[in-house]
Design a protein around this motif. Structure first.
Motif, PDB file in Angstrom:
ATOM      1  N   VAL A   5       0.864  -1.196   0.000  1.00  0.00           N
ATOM      2  CA  VAL A   5       0.000   0.000   0.000  1.00  0.00           C
ATOM      3  C   VAL A   5       0.889   1.231   0.000  1.00  0.00           C
ATOM      4  CG1 VAL A   5      -1.839   1.270   1.182  1.00  0.00           C
ATOM      5  CG2 VAL A   5      -1.702  -1.218   1.431  1.00  0.00           C
ATOM      6  N   HIS A   6       0.707   2.068  -1.026  1.00  0.00           N
ATOM      7  CA  HIS A   6       1.394   3.366  -1.032  1.00  0.00           C
ATOM      8  C   HIS A   6       0.516   4.333  -0.255  1.00  0.00           C
ATOM      9  CE1 HIS A   6       4.606   2.307  -3.778  1.00  0.00           C
ATOM     10  NE2 HIS A   6       3.714   1.487  -4.312  1.00  0.00           N
ATOM     11  N   HIS A   7       1.034   4.757   0.861  1.00  0.00           N
ATOM     12  CA  HIS A   7       0.241   5.489   1.850  1.00  0.00           C
ATOM     13  C   HIS A   7       0.785   6.905   2.003  1.00  0.00           C
ATOM     14  CE1 HIS A   7      -0.867   6.747   5.941  1.00  0.00           C
ATOM     15  NE2 HIS A   7      -1.935   5.991   5.768  1.00  0.00           N
ATOM     16  N   LEU A   8      -0.127   7.872   1.915  1.00  0.00           N
ATOM     17  CA  LEU A   8       0.237   9.269   2.131  1.00  0.00           C
ATOM     18  C   LEU A   8      -0.149   9.622   3.557  1.00  0.00           C
ATOM     19  CD1 LEU A   8       1.252  11.702   0.392  1.00  0.00           C
ATOM     20  CD2 LEU A   8      -1.157  12.253  -0.016  1.00  0.00           C
ATOM     21  N   ASP A   9       0.685  10.420   4.227  1.00  0.00           N
ATOM     22  CA  ASP A   9       0.364  10.768   5.616  1.00  0.00           C
ATOM     23  C   ASP A   9      -0.971  11.512   5.692  1.00  0.00           C
ATOM     24  OD1 ASP A   9       2.129  12.789   4.267  1.00  0.00           O
ATOM     25  OD2 ASP A   9       1.605  13.990   6.007  1.00  0.00           O
ATOM     26  N   ASN A  10      -1.678  11.334   6.773  1.00  0.00           N
ATOM     27  CA  ASN A  10      -2.978  11.992   7.018  1.00  0.00           C
ATOM     28  C   ASN A  10      -3.898  11.882   5.807  1.00  0.00           C
ATOM     29  OD1 ASN A  10      -0.840  14.290   8.413  1.00  0.00           O
ATOM     30  ND2 ASN A  10      -2.296  13.215   9.686  1.00  0.00           N
ATOM     31  N   ALA A  13      -6.038   6.988   2.585  1.00  0.00           N
ATOM     32  CA  ALA A  13      -5.401   5.680   2.377  1.00  0.00           C
ATOM     33  C   ALA A  13      -5.473   4.821   3.637  1.00  0.00           C
ATOM     34  CB  ALA A  13      -3.950   5.880   1.960  1.00  0.00           C
ATOM     35  N   GLN A  14      -5.678   5.446   4.782  1.00  0.00           N
ATOM     36  CA  GLN A  14      -5.780   4.696   6.030  1.00  0.00           C
ATOM     37  C   GLN A  14      -6.883   3.642   5.938  1.00  0.00           C
ATOM     38  OE1 GLN A  14      -8.266   4.730   8.485  1.00  0.00           O
ATOM     39  NE2 GLN A  14      -7.182   3.894  10.249  1.00  0.00           N
ATOM     40  N   ARG A  15      -7.938   3.945   5.152  1.00  0.00           N
ATOM     41  CA  ARG A  15      -9.046   2.987   5.049  1.00  0.00           C
ATOM     42  C   ARG A  15      -8.597   1.651   4.478  1.00  0.00           C
ATOM     43  NH1 ARG A  15     -13.262   6.796   1.922  1.00  0.00           N
ATOM     44  NH2 ARG A  15     -11.360   7.065   0.713  1.00  0.00           N
ATOM     45  N   VAL A  16      -7.632   1.708   3.553  1.00  0.00           N
ATOM     46  CA  VAL A  16      -7.161   0.447   2.951  1.00  0.00           C
ATOM     47  C   VAL A  16      -6.415  -0.371   4.009  1.00  0.00           C
ATOM     48  CG1 VAL A  16      -5.681  -0.553   1.166  1.00  0.00           C
ATOM     49  CG2 VAL A  16      -7.061   1.468   0.641  1.00  0.00           C
ATOM     50  N   LEU A  17      -5.626   0.322   4.832  1.00  0.00           N
ATOM     51  CA  LEU A  17      -4.915  -0.384   5.906  1.00  0.00           C
ATOM     52  C   LEU A  17      -5.925  -1.009   6.870  1.00  0.00           C
ATOM     53  CD1 LEU A  17      -2.019   2.117   6.801  1.00  0.00           C
ATOM     54  CD2 LEU A  17      -2.241   0.575   4.861  1.00  0.00           C
ATOM     55  N   TRP A  18      -6.963  -0.223   7.202  1.00  0.00           N
ATOM     56  CA  TRP A  18      -7.987  -0.734   8.131  1.00  0.00           C
ATOM     57  C   TRP A  18      -8.668  -1.977   7.548  1.00  0.00           C
ATOM     58  CZ3 TRP A  18     -13.285   2.045   9.306  1.00  0.00           C
ATOM     59  CH2 TRP A  18     -13.982   1.303  10.264  1.00  0.00           C
ATOM     60  N   LEU A  19      -9.041  -1.913   6.277  1.00  0.00           N
ATOM     61  CA  LEU A  19      -9.683  -3.064   5.625  1.00  0.00           C
ATOM     62  C   LEU A  19      -8.775  -4.295   5.695  1.00  0.00           C
ATOM     63  CD1 LEU A  19     -11.922  -4.286   3.774  1.00  0.00           C
ATOM     64  CD2 LEU A  19     -10.615  -3.432   1.826  1.00  0.00           C
TER      65      LEU A  19
END
Ligand SMILES: N[C@@H](CCC(=O)N[C@@H](CS)C(=O)NCC(=O)O)C(=O)O
Length: 221
Positions: A5-10, A13-19
């Motif tokens: 997952v390419h994640h940008l701060d704040n 994208a957090q939703r993908v991590l949560w899923l």
């Protein structure tokens, strides 16, 4: 090789991590830092739009949160976090899954842009720009946001979660507009169901694990 997952701060994208945490799917996070709110240019090397989230998995490069969520559900969920086809809950699920980015986010973004306008104007013009921005918020984005936030509150009176009595990926999609509206538009004031929704979201161990790996969803004020 685990899903990346390419994640940008704040960011949303957090939703993908949560899923992925809810499903117990192993993944790697590649962290990218915003430059003046924008995504850094290196993200464009991964996907032409350079927005986050981007997922790389099994030779695919995927963008757009809703599309990523659908992919992950197909590939890894085995029926979890999605109501069965043909059910009323499934129709509601599909609606909220698309609504979150398609309808809820645009007024939130417009509202934020108006709020940022004075800060980004030359000092001499700032008072004037502030007045224009506040009028624009009052005339357009604030009433639009009220319409949407009241709708969320009323829909959460039908069931515990947006698409029924069980948590689904549609709630994960909706968590970001609700977080953003709470931070930018006082969404939780006078909306007890929305406040309870966000409390339930924050209480999920998988959500906490996602924040531990990706950082907070909304910038601290
Ligand atoms: N609808 C898209 C929106 C993607 C998006 O705008 N992501 C933001 C993160 S919250 C971003 O990358 N912003 C930085 C930029 O636009 O440069 C999705 O859900 O994936």
């Amino acid at each position: 090789m685990p899903l990346v997952v390419h994640h940008l701060d704040n960011s949303r994208a957090q939703r993908v991590l949560w899923l992925l945490e809810e499903l117990g799917v192993p993944y790697e996070v590649k962290h990218h830092k915003r430059i003046k709110l924008q995504a850094p240019p290196e993200l464009k090397a991964i996907h032409p739009l350079g927005k986050s989230p981007i997922v790389e998995d099994r030779g695919h490069t995927l963008a757009e949160t809703g599309a990523i969520v659908e992919y992950v559900l197909e590939a890894y969920a085995n029926g979890r976090l999605r109501p069965p086809p043909g059910s009323d809950e499934r129709l509601r699920f599909t609606y909220w899954l698309h609504y979150a980015e398609g309808s809820a986010m645009p007024p939130l973004l417009i509202h934020l842009m108006f709020a940022l306008m004075p800060r980004r104007s030359p000092a001499l013009l700032r008072p004037l720009v502030r007045r224009i921005a506040e009028r624009s918020q009052a005339g357009y984005s604030r009433p639009q946001l009220k319409l949407h936030m009241d709708f969320w509150e009323s829909e959460l009176g039908r069931s515990t979660w947006f698409a029924g009595e069980e948590l689904t990926a549609a709630d994960i999609m909706m968590s970001y507009p609700v977080e953003a509206a709470a931070a930018r538009a006082k969404a939780l004031e006078g909306r007890p169901r929305l406040a309870a929704f966000l409390e339930r979201v924050h209480a999920r161990p998988a959500y906490a694990r996602a924040v531990a790996r990706g950082g907070p969803v909304i910038p601290a004020r």
